[in-house]
Design an enzyme around this catalytic site. Structure first.
Site, PDB file in Angstrom:
ATOM      1  N   CYS A   1     -53.195 -23.801  16.209  1.00 23.56           N
ATOM      2  CA  CYS A   1     -54.091 -23.415  15.106  1.00 23.56           C
ATOM      3  C   CYS A   1     -54.982 -22.237  15.524  1.00 23.56           C
ATOM      4  O   CYS A   1     -55.837 -22.378  16.399  1.00 23.56           O
ATOM      5  CB  CYS A   1     -54.934 -24.631  14.728  1.00 23.56           C
ATOM      6  SG  CYS A   1     -56.290 -24.283  13.620  1.00 23.56           S
TER       7      CYS A   1
ATOM      8  N   CYS B   1     -58.772 -22.768  14.860  1.00 24.42           N
ATOM      9  CA  CYS B   1     -59.317 -23.736  15.826  1.00 24.42           C
ATOM     10  C   CYS B   1     -59.737 -23.032  17.110  1.00 24.42           C
ATOM     11  O   CYS B   1     -60.740 -23.401  17.733  1.00 24.42           O
ATOM     12  CB  CYS B   1     -58.282 -24.803  16.168  1.00 24.42           C
ATOM     13  SG  CYS B   1     -57.751 -25.794  14.770  1.00 24.42           S
TER      14      CYS B   1
END
Length: 173
Positions: free
Chosen positions: A96, A99
């Site tokens: 991600c 993230c």
């Protein structure tokens, strides 16, 4: 750099100066100062060994970390749900992109709270059961938990000001 300067000051202020070859001094000054240098004792004069053994070691990492990775469900229970302090839970994934931006930003903001808040990091690929239990449908998802109850939540990236408001609200809750 600060470690090197501190170590240089220690050597300069010592009444017994080290008389080792230049290349050894250079290795001492530019090595990591977090531990006593491991030179072969044959390079040191007898009087120099006590000086090196009396050098105190120091580290720049905090002794009590406020951020930790969750290992399993039992670890989550012990360190998050049963925590006396409020806990921010960062549900993230290795793949991600957002993230990777939010994680360090959130860690920095939690560290600024000086131990008032803890941060648990949960990889949703490793702990799908926790992600399902806490209804994580997108990453990054951040939960605020106090006394075992979820008190706040957000999904996506936030800037530092928004994160600070989020953490202050958790501390006051």
């Amino acid at each position: 750099m600060a470690q090197t300067l501190t170590f240089r000051r220690l050597l300069a202020s010592s009444p017994k100066k080290l008389s080792v070859p230049f290349w050894s001094q250079r290795a001492l000054l530019f090595s990591r100062a977090s531990s006593v240098p491991s030179w072969p004792r044959s390079l040191l004069h007898q009087a120099q060994a006590p000086l090196l053994s009396s050098v105190k070691t120091f580290s720049t990492t905090p002794l009590c970390r406020s951020t930790f990775n969750i290992q399993d469900g039992e670890d989550f229970q012990d360190r998050v749900i049963n925590s006396a302090k409020p806990v921010v839970i960062d549900f993230h994934a290795q793949w991600c992109g957002p993230c990777k931006i939010l994680g360090p930003r959130l860690e920095k903001m939690v560290a600024k709270q000086q131990g008032k808040v803890l941060m648990a990091k949960v990889d949703i690929d490793d702990h799908t059961d926790l992600a399902i239990e806490y209804e994580v449908s997108a990453v990054p998802t951040v939960l605020a938990m106090k006394n075992g109850d979820v008190v706040d939540k957000f999904v996506g990236i936030k800037d530092e000001d928004q994160l600070e408001v989020f953490l202050k609200k958790l501390i006051r809750a």
